[in-house]
Design a protein around this motif. Structure first.
Motif, short mmCIF file in Angstrom:
data_model
loop_
_atom_site.label_atom_id
_atom_site.label_comp_id
_atom_site.label_asym_id
_atom_site.label_seq_id
_atom_site.Cartn_x
_atom_site.Cartn_y
_atom_site.Cartn_z
N GLN A 61 8.35 -1.64 -0.21
CA GLN A 61 7.98 -3.07 -0.64
C GLN A 61 9.33 -3.80 -0.93
N CYS A 62 9.45 -4.99 -0.40
CA CYS A 62 10.55 -6.00 -0.54
C CYS A 62 10.08 -7.36 -0.80
N ILE A 63 11.31 -8.19 -0.74
CA ILE A 63 11.12 -9.49 -0.79
C ILE A 63 10.64 -9.87 -2.20
N PRO A 64 11.21 -10.89 -2.83
CA PRO A 64 11.05 -11.50 -4.08
C PRO A 64 9.64 -12.20 -4.02
N GLY A 65 8.90 -12.01 -5.11
CA GLY A 65 7.37 -12.69 -5.24
C GLY A 65 6.36 -11.99 -6.04
N VAL A 66 5.38 -12.06 -6.02
CA VAL A 66 4.29 -11.51 -6.76
C VAL A 66 4.59 -10.08 -6.61
N ARG A 67 4.31 -9.28 -7.63
CA ARG A 67 4.28 -7.79 -7.38
C ARG A 67 3.27 -7.13 -6.89
N HIS A 68 2.80 -6.24 -5.98
CA HIS A 68 1.78 -5.92 -5.42
C HIS A 68 1.59 -4.24 -6.10
N THR A 69 0.43 -4.21 -6.62
CA THR A 69 0.41 -2.73 -7.32
C THR A 69 -0.52 -1.73 -6.94
N ARG A 70 -1.85 -2.32 -6.21
CA ARG A 70 -2.89 -1.63 -5.94
C ARG A 70 -3.44 -2.24 -4.68
N GLY A 71 -4.27 -1.15 -4.00
CA GLY A 71 -4.95 -1.65 -2.70
C GLY A 71 -4.04 -2.14 -1.68
N THR A 72 -4.79 -2.91 -0.77
CA THR A 72 -3.75 -3.18 0.32
C THR A 72 -3.15 -4.32 0.04
N PRO A 73 -2.01 -4.39 0.43
CA PRO A 73 -1.09 -5.48 -0.06
C PRO A 73 -1.38 -6.84 0.87
N PRO A 74 -1.10 -8.07 0.01
CA PRO A 74 -1.61 -8.96 0.63
C PRO A 74 -0.57 -9.68 1.67
N ALA A 75 0.37 -9.02 1.73
CA ALA A 75 1.66 -9.48 2.81
C ALA A 75 2.09 -8.11 3.36
N VAL A 76 2.00 -7.89 4.72
CA VAL A 76 2.19 -6.52 5.45
C VAL A 76 2.73 -6.88 6.86
N VAL A 77 3.88 -6.29 6.92
CA VAL A 77 4.69 -6.41 8.30
C VAL A 77 4.48 -4.89 8.73
N GLU A 78 4.04 -4.75 9.92
CA GLU A 78 4.15 -3.33 10.75
C GLU A 78 4.57 -3.47 11.99
N THR A 79 5.19 -2.31 12.28
CA THR A 79 5.97 -2.21 13.80
C THR A 79 6.11 -0.71 13.73
N ASP A 80 6.71 -0.41 15.32
CA ASP A 80 7.02 0.93 15.38
C ASP A 80 8.49 1.10 15.42
N ALA A 81 8.88 2.43 15.31
CA ALA A 81 10.41 2.78 15.14
C ALA A 81 11.28 2.11 16.09
N ARG A 82 10.98 2.06 17.30
CA ARG A 82 11.96 1.46 18.19
C ARG A 82 12.08 0.00 18.27
N THR A 83 10.76 -0.54 17.59
CA THR A 83 11.14 -2.19 17.45
C THR A 83 11.74 -2.40 16.22
N MET A 84 11.46 -1.80 15.25
CA MET A 84 12.14 -1.87 13.79
C MET A 84 13.67 -1.81 14.02
N ILE A 85 14.11 -0.78 14.79
CA ILE A 85 15.70 -0.24 14.93
C ILE A 85 16.08 -1.55 15.89
N ALA A 86 15.43 -2.02 16.96
CA ALA A 86 15.98 -3.28 17.68
C ALA A 86 16.01 -4.50 16.97
N LEU A 87 15.14 -4.73 16.06
CA LEU A 87 15.44 -5.77 15.18
C LEU A 87 16.50 -5.53 14.16
N ALA A 88 16.81 -4.45 13.71
CA ALA A 88 17.88 -4.13 12.56
C ALA A 88 19.15 -4.29 13.19
#
Length: 119
Positions: A61-88
């Motif tokens: 969990q990252c990015i300043p803003g409202v803290r998420h504590t339970r259930g499905t977060p209201p803001a989600v980013v999901e990707t595969d490992a190779r894509t995350m590495i290429a972005l990074a």
């Protein structure tokens, strides 16, 4: 909330990246690099408003803003490992990854462009 991740040893990280760039697909290398990248993101963009997931390796969990504590977060980013590495690594632009369907991003503050590259 996901546990905080630790940065990888620089020599181990460099070796893992070299193996992956040479076409390797070792889960141990993918795991090490993804966890390192997400640890860097967590440090550079502290907060709890967006959950970034790279299954099956890690989530933060990252990015300043409202803290998420339970259930499905209201803001989600999901990707595969190779894509995350290429972005990074700056080898893939955020907008291109989203347009190509390589990244799923829903909710506010899910554009990670200001935080990239991470390596």
């Amino acid at each position: 909330m996901p546990a905080r991740l630790r940065l990888a040893d620089p020599a181990e990280l460099a070796d893992a990246l070299d193996r992956l760039r040479a076409g390797g697909d070792e889960r141990v290398d993918l795991k090490l690099v993804v966890k390192h990248v997400l640890a860097v993101l967590e440090q550079r963009a502290p907060g709890h408003s967006v959950e970034v997931r790279v299954p099956p390796y890690a989530a933060v969990q990252c990015i300043p803003g409202v803290r998420h504590t339970r259930g499905t977060p209201p803001a989600v980013v999901e990707t595969d490992a190779r894509t995350m590495i290429a972005l990074a690594a700056g080898e893939l632009a955020w907008a291109d990854a989203v347009a190509e369907g390589r990244v799923s991003a829903s909710g506010e503050r899910t554009d990670l462009t200001p935080h990239l590259p991470l390596l």
